[in-house]
Design an enzyme around this catalytic site. Structure first.
Site, PDB file in Angstrom:
ATOM      1  N   ASP A 148      52.774  -8.111  91.528  1.00 20.55           N
ATOM      2  CA  ASP A 148      52.830  -7.076  92.568  1.00 20.55           C
ATOM      3  C   ASP A 148      52.868  -5.714  91.857  1.00 20.55           C
ATOM      4  O   ASP A 148      53.836  -5.423  91.164  1.00 20.55           O
ATOM      5  CB  ASP A 148      54.077  -7.291  93.411  1.00 20.55           C
ATOM      6  CG  ASP A 148      54.236  -6.280  94.535  1.00 20.55           C
ATOM      7  OD1 ASP A 148      53.213  -5.725  94.958  1.00 20.55           O
ATOM      8  OD2 ASP A 148      55.373  -6.060  94.967  1.00 20.55           O
ATOM      9  N   GLU A 188      48.772 -10.117  94.074  1.00 22.19           N
ATOM     10  CA  GLU A 188      48.782  -9.363  95.319  1.00 22.19           C
ATOM     11  C   GLU A 188      47.781  -8.224  95.151  1.00 22.19           C
ATOM     12  O   GLU A 188      48.039  -7.262  94.434  1.00 22.19           O
ATOM     13  CB  GLU A 188      50.172  -8.796  95.617  1.00 22.19           C
ATOM     14  CG  GLU A 188      50.238  -8.212  97.031  1.00 22.19           C
ATOM     15  CD  GLU A 188      50.961  -6.886  97.118  1.00 22.19           C
ATOM     16  OE1 GLU A 188      51.639  -6.660  98.126  1.00 22.19           O
ATOM     17  OE2 GLU A 188      50.829  -6.060  96.190  1.00 22.19           O
TER      18      GLU A 188
END
Length: 309
Positions: free
Chosen positions: A28, A71
């Site tokens: 992320d 992500e």
């Protein structure tokens, strides 16, 4: 490596792998640094994981390699292996990622078979060999699939029977409120666990059991998430999933929806041979294929069929 910040970060991250046996990371956010960094991290994580396995042979669970999920905000299976920045495109799967988070699922409100067919086509076509994670809500997505939790049973069915990966955000299975009086922004998505609703039983306890049954079925049958999808009947909806390895079926399931409560006769469309004893994982009731059908009497309208093990 030179003494640069990226390599210190890679060293610190892979220490968790080498010292404790971490077998995967969710990155992320993957699109906010160069894709080449992801490839370097994956390479070092692979080496660290091999070192941990060599040092802890009695604790090794399987022969799977290190897994990396990315992500990449805005990516969806329909985009295939390419993500566009506007002025350039990147294939993140070429830079160490085994899967990406699917940001489209929360907006998928069309017919189930359209959804299931598109996703299985992607997994067995453009995305063959990699995967994606679909979700109905998260810690910072302000547009969840069911913000008022009015369709928690259906949301569980849609998510847990969908091809690909299916992560749960905490208390999806309890319909934890996503709108809280006095909360602002993402605080609504991070409300307190609603243990009290579960303690009172009733619909919340029934909802939890629904998610549990679907989750166990998915866990026990890799065909649910990774098999080839085939619609067998439109109304009431029946479909099958078959997982093959080297051209041989290793797992197959048949799901029948809206069958009504009580006695029911469900055609199996040749998915299971005549005389096969089947288990309905939703009710724990068994039956035998006779005349191309299976006869069951259950208090539920959802049927999750597989061969007895």
């Amino acid at each position: 490596y030179p003494r640069a910040p990226r390599y210190y970060l890679i060293k610190w991250l892979t220490d968790w792998v080498r010292d404790f046996g971490f077998d995967g990371y969710r990155m992320d956010t993957a699109k906010h640094f160069e894709a080449a960094v992801s490839a370097e991290l994956k390479g070092e994580a692979d080496r660290a994981f091999a070192d941990w396995k060599a040092a802890h042979p009695d604790e090794v669970l399987d022969s799977l390699p290190f897994y990396m999920m990315g992500e990449v905000f805005g990516w969806a299976p329909s985009q295939g292996r390419s993500f566009s920045y506007g002025d350039s495109t990147v294939d993140f799967f070429d830079y160490g990622y085994d899967g990406l988070i699917n940001f489209a699922f929360k907006s998928e409100r069309g017919p189930l078979d359209d959804l299931f067919a598109r996703y299985t086509t992607a997994l067995h076509g453009a995305l063959a060999g990699v995967s994606f994670l679909s979700y109905i809500d998260s810690h910072d997505d302000g547009s969840p699939y069911d913000p008022d939790r009015k369709a928690a049973f259906g949301a569980g069915t849609r998510l847990l029977l969908s091809p690909g990966g299916a992560p749960l955000y905490y208390a999806d299975e309890l319909a934890r409120p996503l709108k809280v009086t006095g909360a602002k922004g993402d605080a609504n998505l991070r409300s307190n666990m609603n243990w009290g609703d579960l303690a009172r039983g009733g619909s919340t306890a029934n909802l939890l059991e629904h998610w549990r049954k679907l989750g166990r079925f998915r866990h026990d049958h890799p065909a649910v998430g990774g098999g080839a999808h085939r619609e067998l009947k439109d109304k009431p909806y029946i479909f099958s999933r078959t997982l093959e390895r080297n051209g041989v079926a290793v797992d197959r399931v048949l799901v029948a929806m809206d069958q009504g409560k009580g006695a029911k006769n469900i055609p199996v469309f040749g998915v299971f041979p005549e005389g096969t004893e089947l288990l309905d994982s939703y009710s724990a009731v068994t039956g035998t294929v006779t005349g191309g059908k299976i006869s069951l009497t259950t208090p539920f309208s959802l049927v999750l069929l597989s061969g007895r093990r």
